[in-house]
Design an enzyme around this catalytic site. Structure first.
Site, mmCIF file in Angstrom:
data_model
loop_
_atom_site.group_PDB
_atom_site.id
_atom_site.type_symbol
_atom_site.label_atom_id
_atom_site.label_comp_id
_atom_site.label_asym_id
_atom_site.label_seq_id
_atom_site.Cartn_x
_atom_site.Cartn_y
_atom_site.Cartn_z
ATOM 1 N N TYR A 33 54.868 55.061 59.680
ATOM 2 C CA TYR A 33 55.217 53.959 58.768
ATOM 3 C C TYR A 33 56.472 53.201 59.287
ATOM 4 C CZ TYR A 33 57.789 55.998 54.569
ATOM 5 O OH TYR A 33 58.749 56.107 53.968
ATOM 6 N N LYS A 150 59.553 59.229 60.773
ATOM 7 C CA LYS A 150 59.015 58.334 59.541
ATOM 8 C C LYS A 150 57.457 58.695 59.828
ATOM 9 C CE LYS A 150 60.407 54.275 56.842
ATOM 10 N NZ LYS A 150 61.321 54.474 56.120
ATOM 11 N N GLU A 182 69.937 63.530 52.475
ATOM 12 C CA GLU A 182 69.250 61.899 52.359
ATOM 13 C C GLU A 182 68.704 61.763 50.899
ATOM 14 O OE1 GLU A 182 66.963 60.795 54.982
ATOM 15 O OE2 GLU A 182 65.665 62.528 54.965
#
Length: 286
Positions: A33, A150, A182
């Site tokens: 996505y 992703k 992250e």
């Protein structure tokens, strides 16, 4: 107001949109996505998102269903049909819907599933949170090893946000082998003196499109950038901390695991980078 969405070549009212129960995205999280921000009715960093989408598809060996020009036209059509001034467009492409469930990839001729929808977010550029800063907690990073792709495998990041909420915080930073990788849906940074520090690109983190733009703007503004890992303890002792993403732009972090960062308020580096990013993004929007 009912949104118009896009599903496999058709623009539909959202309540009429359907995909097969055999879709690989539903059954296997076998899809990727992208989220593209909209400011002033225009798309931010579309080219960067399109390039990363192509890379994600290639890494998973999912056939690219259309060229970037066609994808851009769909994005623009959805912005127009839904009258989006500030917000986001979510795009998802899966390996498609074969006739039954199987761990083995379906035949190559199986058409990928393509879905897009808009989210209206008035005030996206003038977020109150950016003026106050956010609080984060640390959690173990137990995701799969290819965070650079992703994918729609977002269960653990979702759980991380819920862990943060339960702890009275806004988000979570993930830690692996003692170092921050992250945030749950963003890249993480600290500032020490005049140096911006963020983890280097690898399979361990998402190659953020906003990250790339912000670091470019930082260097152009003569700010020093150091790409390396850092610990939670180092972050707690930093002068500033912040995150970047397509939906938050540059967002200051003022507390980490209960410890105040810097003065406990958004710092000058994060504030300036947010200002530069929004200003330059508006100029380059398409």
């Amino acid at each position: 107001m009912t949104r118009t969405v896009y599903v496999n070549g058709e623009y539909l009212p959202e309540h009429e949109a359907k995909v097969s129960i055999f879709d690989r995205g539903f059954l296997m999280a076998d899809g990727v996505y992208e989220v593209t921000s909209v400011l002033g009715g225009k798309l931010i960093d579309f080219e960067g998102h399109a390039k990363r989408l192509a890379r994600s598809l290639s890494e998973l060996e999912i056939r690219k269903p259309m060229e970037d020009e066609a994808l851009l036209e769909i994005h623009r059509e959805l912005v127009a049909r839904n009258d989006i001034d500030e917000g986001m467009i979510y795009l998802q492409i899966t390996r498609g819907a074969p006739n039954d469930r199987d761990f083995v990839f379906p035949p190559e001729e199986t058409e990928p599933t393509v879905v897009l929808f808009t989210q209206s977010k008035p005030g996206l550029a003038d977020s109150p949170a950016a003026k106050e800063g956010i609080k984060v907690i640390s959690i173990p990073d137990i995701r799969w090893g290819r965070r650079d792709i992703k994918t729609v495998q977002l269960l653990y990041p979702s759980m991380g946000k819920m862990m943060a909420r339960a702890a009275g915080a806004d988000d979570a930073w993930m830690v692996e082998e003692g170092a921050v990788t992250e945030g749950t849906s963003n890249n993480a940074y600290i500032v020490k003196g005049n140096t911006i520090i963020t983890r280097q690109l690898s399979h361990e983190i998402l190659h953020g499109i906003t990250r790339a733009a912000v670091l470019r703007f930082a260097r152009e503004a003569q700010m020093k950038v150091e790409e390396r890992a850092f610990t939670i303890e180092e972050a707690q002792q930093a002068d500033e901390a912040f995150i970047t993403s397509a939906s938050t732009f540059v967002m200051p972090v003022v507390e980490i695991d209960g410890a105040q960062v810097g003065q406990g308020a958004p710092g000058p580096v994060a504030n300036r980078l947010r200002e530069i990013y929004i200003e330059e993004s508006r100029k380059a929007a398409i």
